[in-house]
Write an enzyme that holds these catalytic residues in place. Structure first.
Site, PDB file in Angstrom:
ATOM      1  N   TYR A  47       8.716  -4.177  39.772  1.00  0.00           N
ATOM      2  CA  TYR A  47       7.394  -4.643  39.677  1.00  0.00           C
ATOM      3  C   TYR A  47       6.624  -4.627  38.270  1.00  0.00           C
ATOM      4  CZ  TYR A  47       2.492  -4.888  40.848  1.00  0.00           C
ATOM      5  OH  TYR A  47       1.155  -5.229  41.144  1.00  0.00           O
ATOM      6  N   ASP A  61      -8.277  -3.927  33.191  1.00  0.00           N
ATOM      7  CA  ASP A  61      -7.672  -4.758  34.186  1.00  0.00           C
ATOM      8  C   ASP A  61      -8.831  -5.423  34.891  1.00  0.00           C
ATOM      9  OD1 ASP A  61      -6.137  -5.859  35.959  1.00  0.00           O
ATOM     10  OD2 ASP A  61      -6.031  -4.276  37.397  1.00  0.00           O
ATOM     11  N   ASP A  88       2.335  -9.327  39.503  1.00  0.00           N
ATOM     12  CA  ASP A  88       0.858  -9.462  39.699  1.00  0.00           C
ATOM     13  C   ASP A  88       0.552 -10.809  39.330  1.00  0.00           C
ATOM     14  OD1 ASP A  88      -1.882  -8.997  40.070  1.00  0.00           O
ATOM     15  OD2 ASP A  88      -2.003  -7.380  39.068  1.00  0.00           O
ATOM     16  N   ASP A  90      -2.991 -11.577  40.076  1.00  0.00           N
ATOM     17  CA  ASP A  90      -4.461 -11.459  39.969  1.00  0.00           C
ATOM     18  C   ASP A  90      -4.968 -12.504  40.999  1.00  0.00           C
ATOM     19  OD1 ASP A  90      -4.330  -9.464  38.224  1.00  0.00           O
ATOM     20  OD2 ASP A  90      -5.259 -11.181  36.404  1.00  0.00           O
ATOM     21  N   HIS A 115       1.996 -11.730  43.703  1.00  0.00           N
ATOM     22  CA  HIS A 115       1.031 -11.534  44.726  1.00  0.00           C
ATOM     23  C   HIS A 115      -0.351 -12.082  44.222  1.00  0.00           C
ATOM     24  CE1 HIS A 115      -0.705  -8.062  42.957  1.00  0.00           C
ATOM     25  NE2 HIS A 115       0.532  -7.583  42.623  1.00  0.00           N
ATOM     26  N   GLU A 117      -4.536 -11.949  45.076  1.00  0.00           N
ATOM     27  CA  GLU A 117      -5.626 -11.123  45.694  1.00  0.00           C
ATOM     28  C   GLU A 117      -6.756 -11.886  46.085  1.00  0.00           C
ATOM     29  OE1 GLU A 117      -7.436  -8.840  41.901  1.00  0.00           O
ATOM     30  OE2 GLU A 117      -5.231  -8.918  42.204  1.00  0.00           O
ATOM     31  N   CYS A 125      -9.548  -3.546  39.146  1.00  0.00           N
ATOM     32  CA  CYS A 125      -8.681  -2.748  39.583  1.00  0.00           C
ATOM     33  C   CYS A 125      -8.921  -2.338  41.266  1.00  0.00           C
ATOM     34  CB  CYS A 125      -8.572  -1.651  38.873  1.00  0.00           C
ATOM     35  SG  CYS A 125      -7.445  -0.375  39.458  1.00  0.00           S
ATOM     36  N   ARG A 160      -2.372 -10.213  48.704  1.00  0.00           N
ATOM     37  CA  ARG A 160      -2.908  -8.891  48.755  1.00  0.00           C
ATOM     38  C   ARG A 160      -4.347  -9.081  49.133  1.00  0.00           C
ATOM     39  NH1 ARG A 160      -4.491  -5.657  42.994  1.00  0.00           N
ATOM     40  NH2 ARG A 160      -6.809  -5.369  43.472  1.00  0.00           N
ATOM     41  N   GLU A 190      -4.392  -3.368  50.053  1.00  0.00           N
ATOM     42  CA  GLU A 190      -4.803  -2.317  49.016  1.00  0.00           C
ATOM     43  C   GLU A 190      -5.715  -1.374  49.397  1.00  0.00           C
ATOM     44  OE1 GLU A 190      -3.989  -1.031  46.381  1.00  0.00           O
ATOM     45  OE2 GLU A 190      -4.494  -2.021  44.781  1.00  0.00           O
ATOM     46  N   ASN A 212       0.857   0.166  47.779  1.00  0.00           N
ATOM     47  CA  ASN A 212       0.820   0.535  46.466  1.00  0.00           C
ATOM     48  C   ASN A 212       0.805   1.991  46.333  1.00  0.00           C
ATOM     49  OD1 ASN A 212      -0.109   0.794  43.767  1.00  0.00           O
ATOM     50  ND2 ASN A 212      -1.977  -0.290  44.077  1.00  0.00           N
TER      51      ASN A 212
END
Length: 302
Positions: A47, A61, A88, A90, A115, A117, A125, A160, A190, A212
């Protein structure tokens, strides 16, 4: 008659096959040597954390790295190993058109999946407060666009969902169900806040799930075996190596500051030979010697 050997599986195909067979443990890598170590130790997938890449560049982040920066850094990692990597992405770095460009860029860089989100930019984050969500329909459009953009149909699109901390557990479940219906290959719920919530989510959202297992966050510490028993197919440890590295470096620098030498810390270090062996240094020198032998400076081939 000699048969042509079967072509090797693409990394996205490998990832899908493994997800169908077992629960995968994915350690987080923030650079290529860390991913190479994970592969050598026996992990079947890696990952790539957006937080790891951003923090490694000196940023929090909060979406400060652009898509090109993220894709390039992820590509260095993905192309250093044979195992598939998930990265990731975002929020997809924008709206539908930007999401499509992101998917194609990540594919070109050798990633097996990503992924997206459902946060509003600037994102946060997942285990911090202050997040805000886009509408469900907007996220559904992003997922559908991501699926349409991929060149390899096996490239894995993971949605996500950050709704647990912003709206409610029930809203997170509803969004997860709708994201699957929109075409997502897996759901990443998440910041679940209890073992029971992880279990209930798996009971209600009938698709591959990613857990996660980050440290110091809102979720309880669970083992991969516990997640597997609930039905999760992917378990990521995104920042574990980064955190361990930073703590070790802090101790090393304090010792250097206090003692003016690190001779007593040599046992804590990877040796030069160990690093060179991991990186395949000898292969480079052998190739260089072979080319020099074949094309000598005096122009006389041997």
């Amino acid at each position: 008659m000699l048969l042509n050997p079967a072509p090797p599986e693409s990394k996205p195909h490998v990832l899908r096959r493994l997800m169908a067979e077992k629960t995968l443990t994915l350690p987080g890598a923030f650079n290529a040597p860390v991913a190479m170590l994970a592969e050598r130790i026996g992990f079947e997938a890696v990952y790539i954390s957006g937080a790891g890449l951003a923090n490694g560049a000196g940023y929090p982040d909060v979406g400060l790295l652009g898509m090109d920066e993220m894709a390039r850094q992820a590509g260095y990692i993905a192309n250093a190993v044979q195992v598939p990597c998930i990265c990731d992405a975002d929020t997809g770095f924008g709206e539908v058109w930007q999401v499509m460009r992101t998917v194609r860029a990540y594919e070109r860089e050798g990633l097996a999946g990503l992924h997206l989100e459902d946060q509003v930019m600037p994102k946060r984050c997942g285990h911090l407060d202050g997040k805000a969500l886009i509408g469900v329909e907007e996220m559904e459009r992003k997922i559908a666009a991501a699926c349409a953009a991929r060149q390899d149909p096996n490239f894995v699109i993971i949605a996500r969902c950050d709704a647990r901390a912003v709206e409610s557990f029930e809203q997170s479940v509803e969004r997860g169900q709708r994201y699957l219906a929109a075409g997502a290959d897996a759901i990443f719920p998440e910041a679940m806040q209890s073992t029971e919530e992880f279990a209930r989510y798996a009971e209600q959202v009938k698709g591959p799930l990613l857990a996660n297992m980050t440290e110091f966050g809102k979720s309880p510490y669970l083992s991969v075996a516990e997640f597997a028993a609930m039905g999760y197919r992917l378990v990521i440890f995104p920042m574990s190596a980064f955190r361990a590295m930073m703590k070790a470096v802090e101790g090393l620098f304090r010792e250097l500051k206090e003692k003016g030498t690190l001779e007593g810390a040599l046992g804590q270090m990877q040796t030069r030979d160990e690093l060179y062996e991991l990186l395949g240094y000898d292969e480079y020198t052998k190739l260089d010697a072979a080319l020099a032998d074949r094309f000598p400076a005096n122009g006389e081939n041997r």
